[in-house]
Motif scaffolding. Structure first.
Motif, PDB file in Angstrom:
ATOM      1  N   LEU A   1      43.731  40.686  35.969  1.00  0.00           N
ATOM      2  CA  LEU A   1      43.510  41.180  37.078  1.00  0.00           C
ATOM      3  C   LEU A   1      41.953  41.477  37.182  1.00  0.00           C
ATOM      4  O   LEU A   1      41.253  41.155  38.051  1.00  0.00           O
ATOM      5  CB  LEU A   1      44.239  42.635  37.024  1.00  0.00           C
ATOM      6  CG  LEU A   1      43.793  43.539  38.388  1.00  0.00           C
ATOM      7  CD1 LEU A   1      44.135  42.890  39.591  1.00  0.00           C
ATOM      8  CD2 LEU A   1      44.348  44.746  38.291  1.00  0.00           C
ATOM      9  N   GLU A   2      41.198  41.620  35.730  1.00  0.00           N
ATOM     10  CA  GLU A   2      40.030  41.525  35.916  1.00  0.00           C
ATOM     11  C   GLU A   2      39.245  40.462  35.960  1.00  0.00           C
ATOM     12  O   GLU A   2      38.280  40.491  36.606  1.00  0.00           O
ATOM     13  CB  GLU A   2      39.456  42.305  34.289  1.00  0.00           C
ATOM     14  CG  GLU A   2      40.064  43.646  34.212  1.00  0.00           C
ATOM     15  CD  GLU A   2      38.964  44.637  35.143  1.00  0.00           C
ATOM     16  OE1 GLU A   2      37.945  44.295  35.376  1.00  0.00           O
ATOM     17  OE2 GLU A   2      39.896  45.596  35.258  1.00  0.00           O
ATOM     18  N   GLU A   3      40.000  39.344  35.704  1.00  0.00           N
ATOM     19  CA  GLU A   3      39.323  37.962  35.824  1.00  0.00           C
ATOM     20  C   GLU A   3      39.523  37.716  37.342  1.00  0.00           C
ATOM     21  O   GLU A   3      38.375  37.152  37.665  1.00  0.00           O
ATOM     22  CB  GLU A   3      40.411  36.972  35.335  1.00  0.00           C
ATOM     23  CG  GLU A   3      39.464  35.405  35.184  1.00  0.00           C
ATOM     24  CD  GLU A   3      40.747  34.373  34.562  1.00  0.00           C
ATOM     25  OE1 GLU A   3      40.086  33.657  33.895  1.00  0.00           O
ATOM     26  OE2 GLU A   3      41.851  34.632  34.357  1.00  0.00           O
ATOM     27  N   CYS A   4      40.347  37.994  38.001  1.00  0.00           N
ATOM     28  CA  CYS A   4      40.636  37.961  39.449  1.00  0.00           C
ATOM     29  C   CYS A   4      39.295  38.641  40.231  1.00  0.00           C
ATOM     30  O   CYS A   4      38.716  38.003  41.048  1.00  0.00           O
ATOM     31  CB  CYS A   4      41.853  38.429  40.116  1.00  0.00           C
ATOM     32  SG  CYS A   4      43.056  37.370  39.637  1.00  0.00           S
ATOM     33  N   LYS A   5      39.117  40.003  39.669  1.00  0.00           N
ATOM     34  CA  LYS A   5      38.014  40.610  40.507  1.00  0.00           C
ATOM     35  C   LYS A   5      36.635  40.221  40.147  1.00  0.00           C
ATOM     36  O   LYS A   5      35.873  39.977  41.301  1.00  0.00           O
ATOM     37  CB  LYS A   5      38.063  42.085  39.902  1.00  0.00           C
ATOM     38  CG  LYS A   5      39.337  42.897  40.296  1.00  0.00           C
ATOM     39  CD  LYS A   5      39.072  44.363  39.737  1.00  0.00           C
ATOM     40  CE  LYS A   5      40.380  45.091  40.024  1.00  0.00           C
ATOM     41  NZ  LYS A   5      40.411  46.511  39.354  1.00  0.00           N
ATOM     42  N   ARG A   6      36.564  39.308  39.011  1.00  0.00           N
ATOM     43  CA  ARG A   6      35.292  38.658  38.701  1.00  0.00           C
ATOM     44  C   ARG A   6      35.053  37.630  39.616  1.00  0.00           C
ATOM     45  O   ARG A   6      33.964  37.377  40.188  1.00  0.00           O
ATOM     46  CB  ARG A   6      35.046  38.313  37.375  1.00  0.00           C
ATOM     47  CG  ARG A   6      33.669  37.913  36.979  1.00  0.00           C
ATOM     48  CD  ARG A   6      33.700  37.597  35.275  1.00  0.00           C
ATOM     49  NE  ARG A   6      34.485  36.502  34.700  1.00  0.00           N
ATOM     50  CZ  ARG A   6      35.589  36.714  34.014  1.00  0.00           C
ATOM     51  NH1 ARG A   6      35.927  38.204  33.985  1.00  0.00           N
ATOM     52  NH2 ARG A   6      36.478  35.844  33.699  1.00  0.00           N
TER      53      ARG A   6
END
Length: 263
Positions: A168-173
């Motif tokens: 999820l953090e990768e998607c936000k980035r």
């Protein structure tokens, strides 16, 4: 005697001079003949070139192309060679070219960020489905596992939750980069339209629509996975409540500590 000698010298000198002039004349005639042969050969080559199909096609060029042709003659033949007219390097044309370069770079940036975001969302959805499968497996095995087995499956579930959080953090980035690319493409399309490069503007807008539709499609898949995960968690809570009510209150200590820490 002196006079005779002088006359002899004059006669011999006149004879030598006449002979030299004759040789020079012969040499000049040979050069003239070779020159005439070269000229005739050149005329034959030119006539052959002008009678070729290429020359016939050139003669059938439209008036616009013929107006830019420079005519020249070799020997007795006439050929036409077209020359490309160079565009006037005005400020408007230079700005138009620069705007096209900007749209090309913006489209490349949008393509790369879209690919990265779509891949990240896909991996996030896969991680969610894996977590859903693990929790459903745990729900069906509630009350059937030994404490050690239950602890092992909870360790796997917790590890999968960490992976879901990382995805999820990768998607936000990547989504942050993708939004920047969207704004850059919108600005470059507007600049291309104002400079007169309508084709570049249209192509950029088309790429924007394709990128947005692709991201929305994969977002829908990830949102559906999140919804299924929430439903699975609710089902797990309900199943645990039913299991707790069916056993003695003293057996509540057997409930895994990881579940008690669950939000």
């Amino acid at each position: 005697m002196q006079a005779f000698r002088n006359c002899g010298l004059c006669a011999s000198g006149s004879l030598l001079k006449g002979r030299t002039d004759f040789l020079v004349a012969r040499r000049n005639m040979a050069v003239l003949r070779r020159s005439a042969a070269c000229v005739q050969l050149l005329k034959d080559k030119v006539n052959l070139l002008c009678s070729s199909p290429l020359h016939q096609r050139l003669l059938r060029l439209p008036e616009v192309a013929r107006s830019n042709a420079v005519a020249f003659s070799v020997g007795s033949s006439l050929c036409a060679v077209p020359f490309t007219q160079v565009e006037n390097l005005s400020h408007e044309s230079l700005i138009r070219r620069a705007s096209c370069l900007v749209t090309d770079s913006a489209n490349t940036y949008l393509s790369q960020t879209t690919l990265a975001l779509v891949d990240a969302l896909t991996q996030y959805a896969k991680a969610l489905h894996t977590l859903i499968a693990l929790q459903k497996r745990y729900i069906t095995s509630i009350g059937k596992l030994t404490p050690a087995e239950e602890d092992n499956i909870w360790q796997v579930i917790i590890g999968q939750r960490v992976e879901v959080s990382d995805r999820l953090e990768e998607c936000k980035r990547f989504e942050s980069n993708w939004i920047n690319a969207i704004h850059i493409c919108e600005l470059s399309a507007e600049a291309a339209y104002n400079s007169g490069a309508e084709h570049a503007c249209t192509a950029t807008k088309t790429n924007l629509q394709v990128a947005q539709s692709k991201v929305e499609e994969i977002r829908k898949i990830s949102k559906d996975a999140e919804k299924k995960l929430a439903e699975t968690k609710a089902e797990e809570i309900q199943r645990m409540a039913e299991y707790a009510s069916s056993i003695d209150i003293n057996d509540l200590e057997d409930i895994p500590e990881a579940y008690l820490r669950e939000d």
